[in-house]
Design an enzyme around this catalytic site. Sequence first.
Site, mmCIF file in Angstrom:
data_model
loop_
_atom_site.group_PDB
_atom_site.id
_atom_site.type_symbol
_atom_site.label_atom_id
_atom_site.label_comp_id
_atom_site.label_asym_id
_atom_site.label_seq_id
_atom_site.Cartn_x
_atom_site.Cartn_y
_atom_site.Cartn_z
ATOM 1 N N HIS A 78 0.938 -0.974 -0.113
ATOM 2 C CA HIS A 78 0.009 -0.125 -0.208
ATOM 3 C C HIS A 78 0.890 1.128 -0.108
ATOM 4 O O HIS A 78 0.685 2.253 -0.847
ATOM 5 C CB HIS A 78 -0.959 0.009 1.248
ATOM 6 C CG HIS A 78 -2.475 -0.707 1.142
ATOM 7 N ND1 HIS A 78 -2.794 -1.359 2.244
ATOM 8 C CD2 HIS A 78 -2.840 -1.052 0.169
ATOM 9 C CE1 HIS A 78 -3.778 -2.071 1.766
ATOM 10 N NE2 HIS A 78 -3.960 -1.985 0.478
ATOM 11 N N CYS A 105 -0.960 -4.321 -16.482
ATOM 12 C CA CYS A 105 -1.268 -3.338 -15.663
ATOM 13 C C CYS A 105 -0.717 -3.241 -14.174
ATOM 14 O O CYS A 105 -1.173 -2.712 -13.633
ATOM 15 C CB CYS A 105 -2.862 -3.415 -15.597
ATOM 16 S SG CYS A 105 -3.503 -5.042 -15.049
#
Length: 556
Positions: A186, A486
């Site tokens: 994160h 991606c």
Amino acid sequence: METTLRGVGVSHGVAIGEVRHMGTAVLEPPARQITADEAAREQGRARQAVSAVAADLIARGQLAGGEAQHVLEAQAMIAEDPELMADVDRRIAVGSTAERGVYDAFAAYRDLLAGAGEYMAGRVADLDDVRNRIVARLLGVPMPGVPDSDEPYVLIARDLAPADTALLDPALVLGFVTEEGGPTSHSAILARALGVPAIVALPGAGEIAEGTMIAVDGSTGDLFLDPSAEKRAELEAAAAERKAALAASSGPGATSDGHKVPLLANVGGPADVPAAVEAGAEGVGLFRTEFLFLDDSKKAPSEEKQIESYRKVLEAFPEGRVVVRVLDAGADKPLDFLTPADEPNPALGVRGLRSLLDHPEVLRTQLTALAKAAEGLPVHLEVMAPMVADRADAKAFADACREAGLQAKFGAMVEIPSAALRARSILQEVEFLSLGTNDLAQYAFAADRQVGAVSRLQDPWQPALLDLIAMAAGAAKAEGKSCGVCGEAASDPLLACVLTGLGVTSLSMGAASIPYVRATLAKHTLAQCERAAAAARAADSAEEARVAAQAVLSGE
């Protein structure tokens, strides 16, 4: 002579400044027995603290917006988890104080997750942060967080919780370094979104003394202790050169000889769109729809709510390409209404498309909402399934899309090695592939993407991972279809050239990385990219692959 340390560079740029360390709360409260008469009061204190921390996390998310908001709202849900609160109440009822009850209940849940092989390590880190915030409030000590400073500095921490990373002030925090984490954590993702230079997985960083002057190169992962004037000048010159190249670069992505490589943005919802448009994204290569579902883990959002969110993103790219990934639930993104609660290894269980095929009504509602959201818009909508393992998976997804009346291209994500190995078979059912390099590396190397100790195996330069990418891209070319990337690998400008040389047809990344990738691609021909790709695949390690590709592209 300055000392050089090396971690994993996860966000481009150079930061030079003095070290400040992340403040921490008292982690373990004292053990003290309470009487039965005090239990109700202590339970009330615990609930008030939990509610206050959850409200603070939601407020921080609203200030930050974008992906950070979704991450922080998910943390708030952890804080108010009914099962956790029930355990806190039980512990207080048998004599614990509020703070000790919270500490022990969270520790028990943490042990449960760790006992599952740390496949949910990302959620464990969030759990620790929530626990520390609640305990700090109950003890009346400062919250864990970014230090107060009037002067700019480089932040060092064991790890950075999303609540801290989301609200970093780039005017004061020049860059940050963490001992733990990985390139897909994160903190790494949010650092790229903020445009703050960052290094993760640098052992011993916490031992650097407060106030030490350091230089951080977020592109290479190098940290220089007490850098000389010459080293500072060298780094600043390189940073200035990169900045000038960015300013001069604009327009669609392409190599210097005109080979087009569309540069797309990864988004989590409408809040991420402005940054993508400003960066010149040619569309969206990964619309992570799971953030919409994380608002309430008990039930799926209504069709109307989904239509509203999807349409806002589709409207932002008229005539552009928007690739939507249907709900990817499971592993570190559990949803009570969808994913099993008792899987021993959630990342290897019922995740992604597997969950949706077990709950066809959830998939059908999402596909119908996408179809209605695209009505009347000139956008080129493409929809892909996560965690496709074989042709049967691809067929099941394509059939579901047709049954929902979806007028779009149907695709499959390549995140499982079997999908790369059998890509040509999968392409008999779908029209495009999209490589999720983060998970593809995780499954190829049996290396949890959230565990810093195995971060070297998560390095997207690993030659074995490049082989899998080449295999999928070659299959797509043979079938006359497209194969994009991606995953976070696309945000590395040098690696973007290698991916182009491997045959990848589009690159999708965080908006902040697009200018860097565009400028670097524009310096090299397709033939140079192909030679760099071949050199990288011929190497035996990630570092050797990076060096070999750099040598080719720099003309050495």
